[in-house]
Design a protein around this motif. Sequence first.
Motif, PDB file in Angstrom:
ATOM      1  N   GLN A  18       0.816  -1.209   0.000  1.00 23.55           N
ATOM      2  CA  GLN A  18       0.000   0.000   0.000  1.00 23.55           C
ATOM      3  C   GLN A  18       0.855   1.267   0.000  1.00 23.55           C
ATOM      4  O   GLN A  18       0.523   2.245  -0.681  1.00 23.55           O
ATOM      5  CB  GLN A  18      -0.955   0.009   1.203  1.00 23.55           C
ATOM      6  CG  GLN A  18      -1.886   1.217   1.190  1.00 23.55           C
ATOM      7  CD  GLN A  18      -3.148   0.996   1.984  1.00 23.55           C
ATOM      8  OE1 GLN A  18      -3.879   0.028   1.765  1.00 23.55           O
ATOM      9  NE2 GLN A  18      -3.422   1.891   2.922  1.00 23.55           N
ATOM     10  N   LEU A  21       2.142   1.830  -3.444  1.00 23.46           N
ATOM     11  CA  LEU A  21       1.045   2.303  -4.274  1.00 23.46           C
ATOM     12  C   LEU A  21       0.770   3.793  -4.070  1.00 23.46           C
ATOM     13  O   LEU A  21       0.713   4.568  -5.036  1.00 23.46           O
ATOM     14  CB  LEU A  21      -0.208   1.491  -3.950  1.00 23.46           C
ATOM     15  CG  LEU A  21      -1.516   1.894  -4.619  1.00 23.46           C
ATOM     16  CD1 LEU A  21      -1.465   1.637  -6.121  1.00 23.46           C
ATOM     17  CD2 LEU A  21      -2.684   1.124  -3.989  1.00 23.46           C
ATOM     18  N   LEU A  71      -9.285   3.249  -6.263  1.00 20.41           N
ATOM     19  CA  LEU A  71      -8.593   3.714  -5.065  1.00 20.41           C
ATOM     20  C   LEU A  71      -9.499   4.615  -4.229  1.00 20.41           C
ATOM     21  O   LEU A  71      -9.526   4.517  -2.994  1.00 20.41           O
ATOM     22  CB  LEU A  71      -7.306   4.445  -5.434  1.00 20.41           C
ATOM     23  CG  LEU A  71      -6.220   3.579  -6.065  1.00 20.41           C
ATOM     24  CD1 LEU A  71      -5.017   4.427  -6.434  1.00 20.41           C
ATOM     25  CD2 LEU A  71      -5.809   2.457  -5.134  1.00 20.41           C
ATOM     26  N   VAL A  75      -9.792   2.580  -0.892  1.00 23.79           N
ATOM     27  CA  VAL A  75      -8.592   2.824  -0.087  1.00 23.79           C
ATOM     28  C   VAL A  75      -8.645   4.163   0.627  1.00 23.79           C
ATOM     29  O   VAL A  75      -8.507   4.238   1.851  1.00 23.79           O
ATOM     30  CB  VAL A  75      -7.306   2.727  -0.958  1.00 23.79           C
ATOM     31  CG1 VAL A  75      -6.065   3.014  -0.115  1.00 23.79           C
ATOM     32  CG2 VAL A  75      -7.200   1.348  -1.595  1.00 23.79           C
ATOM     33  N   ARG A 386      -2.532  -1.938 -10.014  1.00 27.08           N
ATOM     34  CA  ARG A 386      -3.550  -2.954  -9.734  1.00 27.08           C
ATOM     35  C   ARG A 386      -2.971  -4.050  -8.862  1.00 27.08           C
ATOM     36  O   ARG A 386      -3.628  -4.521  -7.925  1.00 27.08           O
ATOM     37  CB  ARG A 386      -4.091  -3.554 -11.048  1.00 27.08           C
ATOM     38  CG  ARG A 386      -5.173  -4.598 -10.819  1.00 27.08           C
ATOM     39  CD  ARG A 386      -5.803  -5.098 -12.102  1.00 27.08           C
ATOM     40  NE  ARG A 386      -4.901  -5.912 -12.914  1.00 27.08           N
ATOM     41  CZ  ARG A 386      -5.276  -6.599 -13.988  1.00 27.08           C
ATOM     42  NH1 ARG A 386      -6.542  -6.553 -14.405  1.00 27.08           N
ATOM     43  NH2 ARG A 386      -4.400  -7.311 -14.686  1.00 27.08           N
ATOM     44  N   TRP A 389      -2.499  -2.666  -5.277  1.00 28.16           N
ATOM     45  CA  TRP A 389      -3.812  -2.502  -4.637  1.00 28.16           C
ATOM     46  C   TRP A 389      -4.410  -3.857  -4.289  1.00 28.16           C
ATOM     47  O   TRP A 389      -4.845  -4.073  -3.147  1.00 28.16           O
ATOM     48  CB  TRP A 389      -4.745  -1.736  -5.587  1.00 28.16           C
ATOM     49  CG  TRP A 389      -6.177  -1.832  -5.182  1.00 28.16           C
ATOM     50  CD1 TRP A 389      -6.794  -1.169  -4.159  1.00 28.16           C
ATOM     51  CD2 TRP A 389      -7.186  -2.673  -5.780  1.00 28.16           C
ATOM     52  NE1 TRP A 389      -8.122  -1.540  -4.084  1.00 28.16           N
ATOM     53  CE2 TRP A 389      -8.382  -2.464  -5.067  1.00 28.16           C
ATOM     54  CE3 TRP A 389      -7.180  -3.568  -6.851  1.00 28.16           C
ATOM     55  CZ2 TRP A 389      -9.578  -3.124  -5.394  1.00 28.16           C
ATOM     56  CZ3 TRP A 389      -8.360  -4.229  -7.165  1.00 28.16           C
ATOM     57  CH2 TRP A 389      -9.532  -4.003  -6.449  1.00 28.16           C
ATOM     58  N   TYR A 390      -4.440  -4.778  -5.240  1.00 27.58           N
ATOM     59  CA  TYR A 390      -5.095  -6.065  -5.014  1.00 27.58           C
ATOM     60  C   TYR A 390      -4.412  -6.847  -3.902  1.00 27.58           C
ATOM     61  O   TYR A 390      -5.073  -7.377  -3.000  1.00 27.58           O
ATOM     62  CB  TYR A 390      -5.106  -6.876  -6.311  1.00 27.58           C
ATOM     63  CG  TYR A 390      -5.958  -8.122  -6.245  1.00 27.58           C
ATOM     64  CD1 TYR A 390      -7.284  -8.093  -6.637  1.00 27.58           C
ATOM     65  CD2 TYR A 390      -5.422  -9.323  -5.793  1.00 27.58           C
ATOM     66  CE1 TYR A 390      -8.072  -9.231  -6.577  1.00 27.58           C
ATOM     67  CE2 TYR A 390      -6.197 -10.466  -5.728  1.00 27.58           C
ATOM     68  CZ  TYR A 390      -7.530 -10.416  -6.121  1.00 27.58           C
ATOM     69  OH  TYR A 390      -8.307 -11.554  -6.050  1.00 27.58           O
ATOM     70  N   GLN A 393      -5.087  -5.360  -0.507  1.00 22.61           N
ATOM     71  CA  GLN A 393      -6.459  -5.636  -0.082  1.00 22.61           C
ATOM     72  C   GLN A 393      -6.600  -7.065   0.437  1.00 22.61           C
ATOM     73  O   GLN A 393      -7.230  -7.302   1.483  1.00 22.61           O
ATOM     74  CB  GLN A 393      -7.415  -5.415  -1.259  1.00 22.61           C
ATOM     75  CG  GLN A 393      -7.532  -3.965  -1.711  1.00 22.61           C
ATOM     76  CD  GLN A 393      -8.372  -3.123  -0.785  1.00 22.61           C
ATOM     77  OE1 GLN A 393      -9.551  -3.387  -0.578  1.00 22.61           O
ATOM     78  NE2 GLN A 393      -7.777  -2.095  -0.208  1.00 22.61           N
TER      79      GLN A 393
END
Length: 405
Positions: A18, A21, A71, A75, A386, A389-390, A393
């Motif tokens: 994160q 990102l 996002l 997020v 991506r 982020w993925y 998560q």
Amino acid sequence: MNLLTHPEGRRELATFYQDTLLRDVMPFWLRHGMDAEHDGIMTALDRDGSLLDTDKSIWFQGRAGWMFSTLFNTVTQDRAYFDAAGSCLAFLEKHGYATDGKLFFTVTREGKPLRMRRYAYSEAFASIAHAAYFKASGDVHYAESAVRDFSFYLRHSFEPGYMMPKVDSNTRPMVGIGALMIGIVTAQELRTNLGHKDVAGRSLTEWIDLFILDIQRLFYKPELEVLLETVAPDGSILDHLDGRILNPGHAIECAWFILHEGRLRGEKSYIQLGLGILDCMWKRGWDEGMGGLFYYRDIHDKPVQEYWHDMKFWWPHNEAIIATLLAYEVSGDAKYAAMHQQVHDWSFAHFADPEYGEWYGYLHRDGSVSQRAKGNMFKGPFHLPRMLWYCSQILQESKEPPTHS
């Protein structure tokens, strides 16, 4: 220590993904790519973010619009992401569509048409961008646009007579895996952001099932340990250079789309299919001599036509990081945790640029940088963010390592 197999390691890895990102990758694109004058995003950027070319990729208006919206939705409700998504979609809607409803591939900075491709992938990315921006904005116009774009994608990609074949279909009929793969992930994203809708006579879940089963029926050859890119309409192998080619990164991306669906629905047959594809294409694609994933291989290990066959591109490594993480999550098998660490460590050691941020896109086989650009018509804020982020998560959602199967 493998970080995936320990709670504290998983927290560390989630934070790393994160932070990379939000503090490295996305600021690079917000700072250097956004066009305040004409809207949209420019992706042809040099190592330091300076512009190499002002022409715009239309599919990246959709890809970036989806990423910025996602996002914002999942997020942080940072207004910068909402505004960037709105800018991409404003440019897309004003300049992206031809009179027949198909999207251009490239346009000038101001939006004048340059190039149209035969594929409808830009339409799929426009669809997921509209769906995610609908969730961010609440404006039903974007939900309607998402359904319209996906309907066009389905018609153009699968109905006879819409898309020109790559080669003469009377001489050598063939079908490719790409449209099925993109169909899976597009329907998944629409379902996430729009709910359970019917599009073109089927529910989004029914479309996903249809695409997965066609991939399994036509392209997956477990007896040969391959997922093919192109086959004859009945699934038989075309014994030509194009028919024998393998794209490990593409296949591994397909594997995680299927694993995602299997994990979401508890569908064991999809989990086994995704694991099988990952296993065989990792074996085909991982470079045991120098690390990283080869770009192309041949089903019979014959020479490949494309001269960049042994280069290391950024995006297959992004997809492999996701796929190996998901494989570990759904199976608990420690071999996937080891594979994840292997591709994660190699990728961040070779692609990442600690001085200017983001990743290089293209490496030689030995991992040295082939060219320094951070973006072009094919590379922008999509595969890398991506992945970050993925993975963050998934790790935030599942703080404990899975139990070994």
